[in-house]
Design a protein around this motif. Structure first.
Motif, mmCIF file in Angstrom:
data_model
loop_
_atom_site.group_PDB
_atom_site.id
_atom_site.type_symbol
_atom_site.label_atom_id
_atom_site.label_comp_id
_atom_site.label_asym_id
_atom_site.label_seq_id
_atom_site.Cartn_x
_atom_site.Cartn_y
_atom_site.Cartn_z
ATOM 1 N N VAL A 470 1.090 -1.129 0.000
ATOM 2 C CA VAL A 470 0.027 -0.075 0.138
ATOM 3 C C VAL A 470 0.621 1.411 -0.022
ATOM 4 O O VAL A 470 0.697 2.339 -0.527
ATOM 5 C CB VAL A 470 -0.650 -0.264 1.353
ATOM 6 C CG1 VAL A 470 -1.806 1.045 1.458
ATOM 7 C CG2 VAL A 470 -1.802 -1.306 1.244
ATOM 8 N N GLN A 471 1.880 1.490 0.395
ATOM 9 C CA GLN A 471 3.104 2.171 1.006
ATOM 10 C C GLN A 471 3.655 2.445 -1.320
ATOM 11 O O GLN A 471 3.938 3.891 -1.191
ATOM 12 C CB GLN A 471 3.431 2.327 1.447
ATOM 13 C CG GLN A 471 4.897 3.446 1.712
ATOM 14 C CD GLN A 471 4.359 4.549 2.624
ATOM 15 O OE1 GLN A 471 3.784 4.652 3.682
ATOM 16 N NE2 GLN A 471 4.233 5.475 2.067
ATOM 17 N N ARG A 472 3.830 1.976 -1.659
ATOM 18 C CA ARG A 472 3.923 1.528 -2.936
ATOM 19 C C ARG A 472 2.758 2.610 -4.091
ATOM 20 O O ARG A 472 3.833 2.891 -4.384
ATOM 21 C CB ARG A 472 4.372 0.343 -3.498
ATOM 22 C CG ARG A 472 5.940 -0.300 -3.352
ATOM 23 C CD ARG A 472 6.713 -1.552 -3.999
ATOM 24 N NE ARG A 472 5.322 -2.462 -3.802
ATOM 25 C CZ ARG A 472 5.969 -3.275 -3.080
ATOM 26 N NH1 ARG A 472 6.290 -2.992 -1.804
ATOM 27 N NH2 ARG A 472 5.137 -4.502 -2.774
ATOM 28 N N TYR A 473 1.376 1.840 -4.000
ATOM 29 C CA TYR A 473 0.436 2.437 -4.179
ATOM 30 C C TYR A 473 0.296 4.013 -3.258
ATOM 31 O O TYR A 473 0.040 5.035 -4.399
ATOM 32 C CB TYR A 473 -0.606 1.256 -4.147
ATOM 33 C CG TYR A 473 -0.612 0.292 -5.194
ATOM 34 C CD1 TYR A 473 -0.055 0.400 -5.901
ATOM 35 C CD2 TYR A 473 -0.939 -0.477 -3.777
ATOM 36 C CE1 TYR A 473 0.109 -0.814 -6.323
ATOM 37 C CE2 TYR A 473 -1.244 -1.715 -4.639
ATOM 38 C CZ TYR A 473 -0.937 -2.198 -5.142
ATOM 39 O OH TYR A 473 -0.099 -3.173 -6.128
ATOM 40 N N ASP A 474 0.878 4.475 -2.324
ATOM 41 C CA ASP A 474 0.451 5.628 -2.310
ATOM 42 C C ASP A 474 1.412 6.575 -2.652
ATOM 43 O O ASP A 474 0.959 7.969 -2.910
ATOM 44 C CB ASP A 474 0.315 5.240 0.288
ATOM 45 C CG ASP A 474 0.361 6.750 0.302
ATOM 46 O OD1 ASP A 474 -0.523 7.576 0.516
ATOM 47 O OD2 ASP A 474 0.668 7.520 0.715
ATOM 48 N N GLU A 475 2.834 6.245 -2.440
ATOM 49 C CA GLU A 475 3.920 7.372 -2.947
ATOM 50 C C GLU A 475 2.943 7.384 -4.736
ATOM 51 O O GLU A 475 3.450 8.076 -5.229
ATOM 52 C CB GLU A 475 5.343 6.285 -3.393
ATOM 53 C CG GLU A 475 5.161 6.163 -1.719
ATOM 54 C CD GLU A 475 6.209 5.399 -1.789
ATOM 55 O OE1 GLU A 475 7.499 4.586 -3.008
ATOM 56 O OE2 GLU A 475 7.343 5.293 -0.820
ATOM 57 N N ALA A 476 2.686 6.275 -5.619
ATOM 58 C CA ALA A 476 2.461 5.748 -6.868
ATOM 59 C C ALA A 476 1.673 7.336 -7.120
ATOM 60 O O ALA A 476 1.092 7.803 -7.734
ATOM 61 C CB ALA A 476 2.063 5.205 -7.355
ATOM 62 N N ALA A 477 0.633 6.947 -6.321
ATOM 63 C CA ALA A 477 -0.965 8.287 -6.636
ATOM 64 C C ALA A 477 -0.752 9.480 -5.652
ATOM 65 O O ALA A 477 -1.213 10.386 -6.189
ATOM 66 C CB ALA A 477 -1.494 8.091 -5.336
#
Length: 597
Positions: A470-477
């Motif tokens: 989720v942290q990786r997705y958060d960074e992408a968002a």
């Protein structure tokens, strides 16, 4: 090539007996038999293989059930390419399962590689062939390697009337399958997802010749023909049942399984696995009075030509039983490849099984290993049920040895690209020492689940892996979406699971409650880690990333305008579902802590 060594001192007495009693005799007899059988699903040779397994189970006193389901199977027979106005004498040309069986003619257009094979596409948020224009009336030639499912779909959507894939193998292209439907048979409302274009695979030299002609000023026109039989076919499913007599009140079980159908004689994919399953059945049956839990050992048809049809049938037919009582599923595929001495490239497991698997590899083999996210592949047909899984593939030939031999990457046979899905996967590709070692590893790791007082699965680690994703997705968002409701709950859940695990280890929670809690957590967290669809459905057989419900966040890297809002809308709804699931997981842990001994 030297083999790593076993540290027998860390095996308990029961494990040492299991280790010593595993023999190569029964497994090698099966290999010699299966090396004469082209076990394509729906064939007489497949039935002969099932008969052999049943006969040997009878001889070893192992109880089993033999099912005879009708599975939706696609048997490829052949393909031809006729070049118009040019002399072309190709090597083997193959079609793939679930290709259309037809003939088309038209000009050829080379469309590149779509970023590579299926697994490589996960690194690119764009659709395959996003820069390819209209292909109406044209035959697409692609350097897509193992020919991803997404590639076929996108090329067809762009109007291609046929697809030819250039494989990396110099002698013969690898066999494969093109449907995105997990289990072969689609739901009625997904029938249109089966490819409706003919597909052919060619080897690397032939593919480069076609590419050169297609990109020349005069171009290239061809006639492409494919021949397949796609139909419902009766295929045996064999499931051995070993009752754990040490605790007859415990109905929980481990499912150890692998496919017995093959491309050609398929010795290391997957006769070696079938041999290992048979030996495991023999050894565990001898010690059933020492097992606390039950063991099921299954041989699946329809793996290669039905997109895991046999294991999917079993997941459908026994769904409630699996969801309620199966504590782990263990896949035995491609063990015992000659010169495979490591577990660094291909072994997969869900995060909670990491310590169990790593300790077993250390104790039984002393070999190097690495953790890999379970691909949407193999016979992992139990992901949507939320069942802990370990192993999908087995040991591998070290990378430096593969490079010296000129092997290109493949997904099986220990990394031997001169065996994987080609006609040369014959008896000499298996190694006696390697197979014996791998069978022992499976037996010991399964035994540690069967006889664990408290199941050896660490869901605090799963929560941590979910948070990393989720942290990786958060960074992408970036600032376009707020994942804090999920991240905060994962932080709280991880701490709560750690407290639960400490209490269980200290004996403050009775074993029955602890095990029910661990299994219930798997039904929530393993599903979040691996799947998108409902518990009794099947996700498509396409590449996936950890926490796939949120993977659309990576589209923020490439979308603009209205599409930004569409991504935000999808993520909002997905996060509402995820938050509800995480709160359910927290309640499971809270109930266990409140009801401890």
């Amino acid at each position: 090539m030297s083999q790593p060594t076993t540290d027998r001192g860390v095996l308990d007495q029961f494990e040492q007996r299991l280790y010593d009693e595993v023999s190569i005799d029964e497994p090698w007899d099966l290999l010699e038999e299966f090396a004469t059988l082209n076990r394509v699903s729906g064939s007489d040779d497949e039935v002969a293989a099932a008969d052999y397994v049943c006969d040997r189970l009878d001889a070893n006193g192992v109880t089993y059930r033999r099912h005879e389901p009708e599975l939706y199977i696609s048997q490829p027979h052949g393909a031809t390419i006729e070049t118009i106005g040019k002399e072309f004498e190709p090597g083997p040309i193959k079609t793939v399962s679930f290709s259309a069986s037809t003939t088309v003619s038209g000009p050829v257009e080379y469309v590149g590689s779509a970023g590579g094979d299926l697994l490589e596409e996960e690194d690119d948020p764009r659709e395959p062939y996003h820069d390819v224009g209209d292909l109406s009336g044209r035959i697409a030639l692609t350097k897509a390697g193992s020919l991803s499912i997404r590639a076929v779909r996108k090329l067809s959507e762009k109007g291609a009337i046929g697809v030819i894939a250039i494989h990396k193998h110099d002698r013969e292209p690898h066999n494969g399958i093109a449907t995105p439907i997990w289990g072969g048979a689609p739901r009625y409302d997904e029938r249109e997802k089966i490819p409706d274009v003919p597909i052919a695979n060619v080897n690397s030299p032939d593919g480069e010749t076609l590419r050169e002609w297609a990109e020349s000023d005069e171009g290239l026109e061809i006639e492409l023909s494919t021949d397949l039989t796609t139909d419902w076919m009766e295929c045996p499913v064999v499931v051995a049942e070993i009752e754990g007599e040490a605790d007859p009140e415990n109905d929980d079980f481990v499912l150890l399984h692998g496919h017995y159908d093959s491309w050609y004689v398929g010795v290391t994919d997957n006769a070696t696995g079938d041999a290992g399953l048979l030996e495991a059945a023999r050894v565990f049956e001898q010690h059933s009075d020492e097992l606390d839990r039950n063991l099921r050992i299954a041989w699946w048809p329809g793996h290669s030509t039905g997109r895991y049809a046999g294991s999917t049938w079993y997941a459908d037919q026994f769904a409630q039983e699996l969801a309620e009582r199966c504590v782990a599923q263990v896949n035995m595929d491609s063990p015992g490849a000659k010169d495979a001495t490591e577990y660094t490239d291909m072994s997969c497991w869900t995060p909670e099984a990491h310590d169990l698997v790593g300790d077993a590899i250390d104790d039984v083999t002393g070999a190097p290993y690495e953790e890999h996210f379970p691909y949407r592949a193999g016979d992992y047909s139990f992901d949507n049920l939320g069942i802990t899984g370990f192993f999908m593939l087995s040991s591998n030939i070290p990378a430096e040895i593969r490079e010296e031999r000129g092997y290109h990457p493949v997904g099986g046979c220990g990394g031997n690209s001169d065996a994987w899905h080609v006609s040369t996967d014959t008896l000499e590709k298996a190694g006696e020492d390697e197979l014996l070692r791998d069978i022992r590893l499976y037996v010991i790791s399964v035994a540690r689940v069967l006889n664990a007082d408290v199941l050896p699965f660490d869901h605090a680690r799963t929560a941590a892996k979910l948070r990393e994703a989720v942290q990786r997705y958060d960074e992408a968002a970036g600032d376009r979406f707020d994942f804090s409701p999920t991240l905060n709950r994962l932080d709280a859940l991880k701490a709560e699971i750690e407290a639960f695990q400490d209490a269980a280890e200290a004996g403050e929670i009775d074993a029955t409650t602890a095990n029910d809690t661990i299994t219930s957590l798997s039904r929530v967290l393993t599903r979040l880690y691996l799947v998108e669809r409902g518990q009794f459905e099947q996700d498509p057989a396409t590449g996936r990333e950890p926490f796939p419900r949120f993977s659309v966040a990576r589209k923020f890297e490439v979308v603009e305008g209205d599409e930004v809002g569409f991504v935000e809308t999808q993520l909002t709804r997905e996060q509402n579902t995820v938050v509800g699931e995480l709160e359910r997981a927290r309640s499971i842990v809270a109930d266990a802590m409140g009801g401890g001994a």
